[in-house]
Motif scaffolding. Structure first.
Motif, PDB file in Angstrom:
ATOM      1  N   TYR A  38      -8.324  -7.053 -19.234  1.00 44.42           N
ATOM      2  CA  TYR A  38      -7.386  -5.955 -18.986  1.00 44.42           C
ATOM      3  C   TYR A  38      -6.050  -6.486 -18.444  1.00 44.42           C
ATOM      4  CZ  TYR A  38      -5.382  -1.724 -16.927  1.00 44.42           C
ATOM      5  OH  TYR A  38      -4.533  -0.698 -16.581  1.00 44.42           O
ATOM      6  N   SER A 104     -10.728  -3.724  -8.844  1.00 41.67           N
ATOM      7  CA  SER A 104     -10.931  -4.916  -9.664  1.00 41.67           C
ATOM      8  C   SER A 104     -11.041  -6.178  -8.822  1.00 41.67           C
ATOM      9  CB  SER A 104      -9.765  -5.075 -10.647  1.00 41.67           C
ATOM     10  OG  SER A 104      -9.803  -6.363 -11.237  1.00 41.67           O
ATOM     11  N   ASN A 141      -0.285   5.160 -11.170  1.00 43.82           N
ATOM     12  CA  ASN A 141      -1.021   4.986 -12.433  1.00 43.82           C
ATOM     13  C   ASN A 141      -2.464   4.553 -12.221  1.00 43.82           C
ATOM     14  OD1 ASN A 141       1.257   5.719 -13.844  1.00 43.82           O
ATOM     15  ND2 ASN A 141       1.949   3.614 -14.137  1.00 43.82           N
ATOM     16  N   THR A 142      -3.125   5.184 -11.300  1.00 37.79           N
ATOM     17  CA  THR A 142      -4.492   4.776 -10.957  1.00 37.79           C
ATOM     18  C   THR A 142      -5.500   5.933 -10.990  1.00 37.79           C
ATOM     19  OG1 THR A 142      -3.751   2.903  -9.625  1.00 37.79           O
ATOM     20  CG2 THR A 142      -5.916   3.824  -9.081  1.00 37.79           C
TER      21      THR A 142
HETATM   22  C1  LIG Z   1      -2.506   0.948 -14.739  1.00 34.10           C
HETATM   23  S1  LIG Z   1      -3.066  -0.105 -13.445  1.00 34.10           S
HETATM   24  C2  LIG Z   1      -1.775   0.173 -12.222  1.00 34.10           C
HETATM   25  C3  LIG Z   1      -1.612  -0.987 -11.289  1.00 34.10           C
HETATM   26  C4  LIG Z   1      -0.413  -0.865 -10.359  1.00 34.10           C
HETATM   27  N1  LIG Z   1      -0.542   0.289  -9.474  1.00 34.10           N
HETATM   28  C5  LIG Z   1       0.842  -0.771 -11.190  1.00 34.10           C
HETATM   29  O1  LIG Z   1       1.406   0.332 -11.291  1.00 34.10           O
HETATM   30  O2  LIG Z   1       1.249  -1.796 -11.768  1.00 34.10           O
HETATM   31  C6  LIG Z   1      -4.449   0.799 -12.779  1.00 34.10           C
HETATM   32  C7  LIG Z   1      -5.092   0.074 -11.605  1.00 34.10           C
HETATM   33  O3  LIG Z   1      -6.071   0.936 -11.025  1.00 34.10           O
HETATM   34  C8  LIG Z   1      -7.197   0.146 -10.711  1.00 34.10           C
HETATM   35  N2  LIG Z   1      -8.337   1.069 -10.605  1.00 34.10           N
HETATM   36  C9  LIG Z   1      -9.031   1.656 -11.591  1.00 34.10           C
HETATM   37  N3  LIG Z   1      -9.983   2.460 -11.101  1.00 34.10           N
HETATM   38  C10 LIG Z   1      -9.872   2.399  -9.758  1.00 34.10           C
HETATM   39  C11 LIG Z   1     -10.566   3.003  -8.674  1.00 34.10           C
HETATM   40  N4  LIG Z   1     -11.588   3.842  -8.875  1.00 34.10           N
HETATM   41  N5  LIG Z   1     -10.189   2.706  -7.417  1.00 34.10           N
HETATM   42  C12 LIG Z   1      -9.173   1.839  -7.177  1.00 34.10           C
HETATM   43  N6  LIG Z   1      -8.468   1.227  -8.157  1.00 34.10           N
HETATM   44  C13 LIG Z   1      -8.818   1.508  -9.428  1.00 34.10           C
HETATM   45  C14 LIG Z   1      -7.266  -0.849 -11.853  1.00 34.10           C
HETATM   46  O4  LIG Z   1      -8.061  -1.954 -11.585  1.00 34.10           O
HETATM   47  C15 LIG Z   1      -5.790  -1.191 -12.002  1.00 34.10           C
HETATM   48  O5  LIG Z   1      -5.397  -2.219 -11.124  1.00 34.10           O
END
Ligand SMILES: C[S@@+](CC[C@H](N)C(=O)[O-])C[C@H]1O[C@@H](n2cnc3c(N)ncnc32)[C@H](O)[C@@H]1O
Length: 217
Positions: A38, A104, A141-142
């Motif tokens: 990813y 992650s 974006n999370t």
């Molecule tokens: C699209 S990325 C965004 C990363 C960063 N915030 C950015 O904008 O560059 C989504 C992030 O959410 C994390 N993520 C996904 N599910 C999650 C969860 N349940 N709790 C915390 N983090 C999570 C992923 O591993 C990833 O790092």
């Protein structure tokens, strides 16, 4: 609660939708593991190389100025990936205490050396922090990566651990073309909506913070 774009200084890179055109369910499943594929695999199943380039510096400055952040303030970034924003908050707000929360293990293990000790592995819907622990809680974006009930809980958790400010950014669309682009581009989102739908999700969570949308142009 205000709709405000605090990522307006984020570099505008047009998403190459065609690179995802052939994305198959298998690639989405791989992306949802939030592992090496990813972050640092090919663009068809994620970032295609998630590397620090300073793009979060103006975002951290924007948030510093908007919220009036000051030395001693405590900030949490939920879904912080490799901790780039955590790093940049520390650069632009002297004396601030910053933490990151990320699901992650790969991202945390490959985080920048100076921020790795500040990152916690966990899930956005079950934050290992006490009530009112932070002055600003950010999530970019999370939360769309959680199915509806857990997504609502994640937003409720932001509310619980922040004693002052919150900023939430989620994927959405302002017109039909953006909606179609989003559907073709996204790999991992399971809860998503137009802005009105998101406002209902925010209300269900009792969210009082600020927010904006990531749009797929
Ligand atoms: C699209 S990325 C965004 C990363 C960063 N915030 C950015 O904008 O560059 C989504 C992030 O959410 C994390 N993520 C996904 N599910 C999650 C969860 N349940 N709790 C915390 N983090 C999570 C992923 O591993 C990833 O790092």
């Amino acid at each position: 609660m205000a709709e405000v774009n605090l990522l307006d200084r984020y570099p505008k890179a047009k998403r190459d939708i065609s690179s995802r055109a052939a994305a198959v369910p298998m690639q989405r499943e791989v992306a949802k593991r939030f592992g090496r594929e990813y972050f640092d695999g090919d663009r068809g199943q994620g970032y295609g190389g998630y590397r620090y380039d300073g793009r979060w510096v103006p975002i951290a400055q924007r948030m510093r100025d908007f919220f009036g952040l000051a030395p001693g303030d405590r900030i949490l970034d939920i879904g912080c990936a490799k901790g780039f924003l955590v790093h940049d908050f520390r650069q632009v707000v002297t004396g601030v205490h910053v933490a990151g929360l990320e699901i992650s293990e790969y991202a945390v293990h490959h985080a920048m050396d100076d921020v790795r000790p500040l990152l916690v592995i966990g899930s956005a819907d079950d934050l290992p922090f006490p009530d009112d622990a932070f002055d600003l809680v950010v999530s970019i974006n999370t939360v769309h990566n959680l199915e509806y009930a857990r997504c609502v809980n994640a937003i409720r958790e932001m509310e619980r651990v922040s004693r002052r400010f919150k900023y939430l950014q989620v994927d959405s669309w302002l017109n039909e073309e953006q909606r179609q682009n989003f559907e073709r581009w996204q790999l991992t989102a399971v809860t998503y909506s137009d802005p009105d739908g998101w406002r209902k999700v925010f209300a269900a969570a009792g969210y009082t913070g600020d927010y904006y949308w990531t749009l797929t142009e």
